[in-house]
Write an enzyme that holds these catalytic residues in place. Structure first.
Site, short mmCIF file in Angstrom:
data_model
loop_
_atom_site.label_atom_id
_atom_site.label_comp_id
_atom_site.label_asym_id
_atom_site.label_seq_id
_atom_site.Cartn_x
_atom_site.Cartn_y
_atom_site.Cartn_z
N PRO A 2 3.10 -4.93 7.75
CA PRO A 2 1.99 -4.98 8.72
C PRO A 2 0.86 -4.00 8.40
O PRO A 2 1.10 -2.82 8.19
CB PRO A 2 2.66 -4.62 10.06
CG PRO A 2 3.97 -4.02 9.72
CD PRO A 2 4.35 -4.46 8.34
N GLU A 3 -0.35 -4.51 8.34
CA GLU A 3 -1.55 -3.68 8.26
C GLU A 3 -2.39 -4.04 9.49
O GLU A 3 -1.90 -4.72 10.40
CB GLU A 3 -2.30 -3.94 6.95
CG GLU A 3 -1.43 -3.64 5.70
CD GLU A 3 -2.16 -3.86 4.39
OE1 GLU A 3 -3.39 -3.73 4.35
OE2 GLU A 3 -1.48 -4.18 3.40
N LYS A 70 -3.34 1.03 12.71
CA LYS A 70 -2.11 0.25 12.79
C LYS A 70 -1.27 0.62 14.01
O LYS A 70 -0.08 0.32 14.05
CB LYS A 70 -1.28 0.47 11.52
CG LYS A 70 -2.01 0.11 10.22
CD LYS A 70 -1.07 0.27 9.03
CE LYS A 70 -1.80 0.76 7.82
NZ LYS A 70 -0.89 1.09 6.70
N HIS A 98 17.86 -8.45 13.48
CA HIS A 98 17.42 -7.05 13.41
C HIS A 98 16.84 -6.57 14.73
O HIS A 98 16.08 -5.61 14.77
CB HIS A 98 16.38 -6.89 12.30
CG HIS A 98 16.88 -7.36 10.96
ND1 HIS A 98 17.86 -6.70 10.27
CD2 HIS A 98 16.56 -8.45 10.22
CE1 HIS A 98 18.12 -7.36 9.14
NE2 HIS A 98 17.34 -8.42 9.09
N ARG A 117 14.14 -1.98 8.75
CA ARG A 117 14.14 -0.67 8.08
C ARG A 117 13.90 0.49 9.04
O ARG A 117 13.87 1.64 8.61
CB ARG A 117 13.11 -0.67 6.94
CG ARG A 117 13.59 -1.61 5.81
CD ARG A 117 12.74 -1.52 4.59
NE ARG A 117 12.70 -0.18 4.03
CZ ARG A 117 11.99 0.15 2.96
NH1 ARG A 117 11.27 -0.76 2.35
NH2 ARG A 117 11.98 1.38 2.51
N LYS A 153 -11.89 13.25 -5.90
CA LYS A 153 -11.55 12.67 -7.21
C LYS A 153 -10.40 11.67 -7.13
O LYS A 153 -10.03 11.08 -8.14
CB LYS A 153 -11.10 13.80 -8.17
CG LYS A 153 -12.07 14.94 -8.31
CD LYS A 153 -13.15 14.63 -9.33
CE LYS A 153 -14.06 15.83 -9.51
NZ LYS A 153 -15.45 15.40 -9.72
N ARG A 258 2.43 2.74 -5.77
CA ARG A 258 2.33 1.38 -5.23
C ARG A 258 1.68 0.47 -6.26
O ARG A 258 0.78 0.89 -6.99
CB ARG A 258 1.46 1.37 -3.97
CG ARG A 258 1.87 2.36 -2.89
CD ARG A 258 3.17 1.96 -2.22
NE ARG A 258 3.10 0.66 -1.59
CZ ARG A 258 2.63 0.43 -0.36
NH1 ARG A 258 2.16 1.41 0.35
NH2 ARG A 258 2.64 -0.78 0.14
#
Ligand SMILES: [Zn+2]
Length: 268
Positions: A2-3, A70, A98, A117, A153, A258
């Site tokens: 989910p975003e 979120k 779940h 999770r 940076k 990622r």
């Protein structure tokens, strides 16, 4: 995972599913999902999670839902639930192996918080504390607010995913927004200025709007990672395929742990 668009869908679905209803019963199947603060640690689950949940949701009718990045804040009178979905959380009307929490409505409907999770959670709180937690530590909202200036940076994609800089983007939508803007994900954040920054701001909003519109068609949310789920996005997880814009090859590399997908033909 989910975003912002998926969280937004969740908030709107919960509001729709509970409109005009009262919650009449609460079952907590896993105490680790109810937390005392907005921590993501299951080890911080509340001992009194079930009674704390009851005190909020049985006391008043479900009220307005607010979102920042979120996170969601669901109001019940002068109390509230802060909701976050973590990596695998979802609210659903379907049965789930779940299930961590179920809320039963006065028309017999059942809403389930499922979270394999356990990185999402529910924080029962007062409205005032909840409003503070909704915003605490987060940058401006990626959908509602202008993209803030980007500094330093670090790579632009890494900075876009930093919730303290801009709240709501994760791996998928950051990669897609950079592709839309024609900006290389490994360019330094501080080099994204002027017209390039304007382009990125527009691309972020277009990407989030695009994803929200796709989800709007669905009653239940789908995550791209779900088994058998379609992938409607041009670069995410498409290494080796042709870029739909320039015909170049989509590549993948690992950035801050990622996967990142991009096209070196048209992202500069
Ligand atoms: Zn391309």
């Amino acid at each position: 995972m989910p975003e912002l668009p998926e969280v937004d869908h969740c908030g709107r679905a919960l509001s729709r599913w509970t409109a005009g209803r009262r919650i009449v019963a609460v079952e907590l199947h896993d105490g680790r999902s109810v937390r005392a603060s907005r921590t993501a640690r299951p080890s911080d689950g509340r001992e009194d999670g079930e009674s704390a949940l009851r005190e909020v949701v049985l006391a008043a009718a479900p009220g307005p839902m607010e979102r920042h990045g979120k996170r969601l804040l669901w109001r019940f009178g002068d109390r509230a639930l802060l909701l976050h979905l973590g990596m695998t959380g979802r609210w659903t009307r379907l049965p789930s192996p779940h299930a961590k929490v179920t809320l039963r409505l006065d028309d017999g409907a059942v809403l389930t918080f499922a979270d394999p999770r356990l990185l999402g959670g529910i924080v029962p709180t007062t409205l005032a504390d909840g409003a503070a937690m909704l915003h605490d530590g987060l940058g401006p909202d990626a959908l509602r607010d202008p993209l803030p200036p980007l500094h330093g940076k670090r790579a632009v994609k890494v900075v876009l995913m930093d919730q303290a800089v801009v709240a709501g983007l994760g791996n998928l939508h950051a990669a897609e927004a950079l592709w839309r803007a024609g900006i290389a994900p490994d360019r330094t954040a501080e080099s994204v200025t002027g017209e390039r920054h304007t382009r990125l701001g527009i691309a972020v909003r277009e990407q989030l709007d695009f994803a929200r519109r796709l989800l709007d068609a669905e009653e239940e949310v789908t995550y791209v990672e779900d088994a058998g789920a379609p992938n409607p996005f041009p670069v995410y997880q498409r290494q080796g395929e042709a870029c739909p814009r320039c015909g170049g090859t989509i590549e993948r590399f690992v950035q801050a742990g990622r996967g990142t997908w991009w096209c070196r033909g048209c992202q500069k």
